[in-house]
Design a protein around this motif. Sequence first.
Motif, mmCIF file in Angstrom:
data_model
loop_
_atom_site.group_PDB
_atom_site.id
_atom_site.type_symbol
_atom_site.label_atom_id
_atom_site.label_comp_id
_atom_site.label_asym_id
_atom_site.label_seq_id
_atom_site.Cartn_x
_atom_site.Cartn_y
_atom_site.Cartn_z
ATOM 1 N N GLY A 160 132.277 -4.761 -4.705
ATOM 2 C CA GLY A 160 131.518 -5.333 -5.713
ATOM 3 C C GLY A 160 129.939 -5.676 -5.286
ATOM 4 O O GLY A 160 129.121 -5.340 -6.185
ATOM 5 N N LYS A 161 129.725 -5.938 -4.131
ATOM 6 C CA LYS A 161 128.255 -6.210 -3.635
ATOM 7 C C LYS A 161 127.483 -4.860 -3.483
ATOM 8 O O LYS A 161 126.237 -4.646 -3.914
ATOM 9 N N GLY A 162 128.255 -3.837 -3.184
ATOM 10 C CA GLY A 162 127.723 -2.597 -2.919
ATOM 11 C C GLY A 162 127.359 -1.966 -4.261
ATOM 12 O O GLY A 162 126.211 -1.671 -4.451
ATOM 13 N N LEU A 163 128.263 -2.067 -5.368
ATOM 14 C CA LEU A 163 127.874 -1.750 -6.488
ATOM 15 C C LEU A 163 126.805 -2.402 -7.243
ATOM 16 O O LEU A 163 126.049 -1.833 -8.020
ATOM 17 N N CYS A 164 126.816 -3.645 -6.888
ATOM 18 C CA CYS A 164 125.817 -4.425 -7.687
ATOM 19 C C CYS A 164 124.312 -4.208 -7.050
ATOM 20 O O CYS A 164 123.493 -4.160 -7.824
ATOM 21 N N ALA A 165 124.185 -3.985 -5.684
ATOM 22 C CA ALA A 165 123.078 -3.155 -5.217
ATOM 23 C C ALA A 165 122.587 -2.197 -5.653
ATOM 24 O O ALA A 165 121.617 -1.891 -6.210
ATOM 25 N N VAL A 166 123.633 -0.953 -5.989
ATOM 26 C CA VAL A 166 123.166 0.152 -6.586
ATOM 27 C C VAL A 166 122.733 0.003 -7.950
ATOM 28 O O VAL A 166 121.679 0.646 -8.461
ATOM 29 N N MET A 167 123.401 -0.847 -8.712
ATOM 30 C CA MET A 167 122.945 -1.121 -10.126
ATOM 31 C C MET A 167 121.561 -1.771 -10.078
ATOM 32 O O MET A 167 120.535 -1.423 -11.166
ATOM 33 N N TRP A 168 121.011 -2.917 -9.234
ATOM 34 C CA TRP A 168 119.826 -3.346 -9.179
ATOM 35 C C TRP A 168 118.612 -2.429 -8.827
ATOM 36 O O TRP A 168 117.793 -2.342 -9.480
ATOM 37 N N PHE A 169 119.007 -1.675 -7.837
ATOM 38 C CA PHE A 169 118.247 -0.377 -7.312
ATOM 39 C C PHE A 169 117.856 0.428 -8.515
ATOM 40 O O PHE A 169 116.896 1.102 -8.705
#
Length: 69
Positions: free
Chosen positions: A28-37
Amino acid sequence: MGGGDHGESVKYNGMALHRPKRWHTVTGKGLCAVMWFWVLYRAKQDGPVVLGWRHPWEGHDDHGHGHDH
């Protein structure tokens, strides 16, 4: 209703909220980071058009294609 009490859980308002597994949290944290990038990248690319500072047909910087109009 639902399943029985399996492992660690927190009771809230009569419901048992189970703790997420470690891989759920990390994913979840990894996908959140990808989304914000992605959001910030698109804001950098399209921000002036969205905010009305530039027209979409003006294009980006000169790429040197030799088209003199």
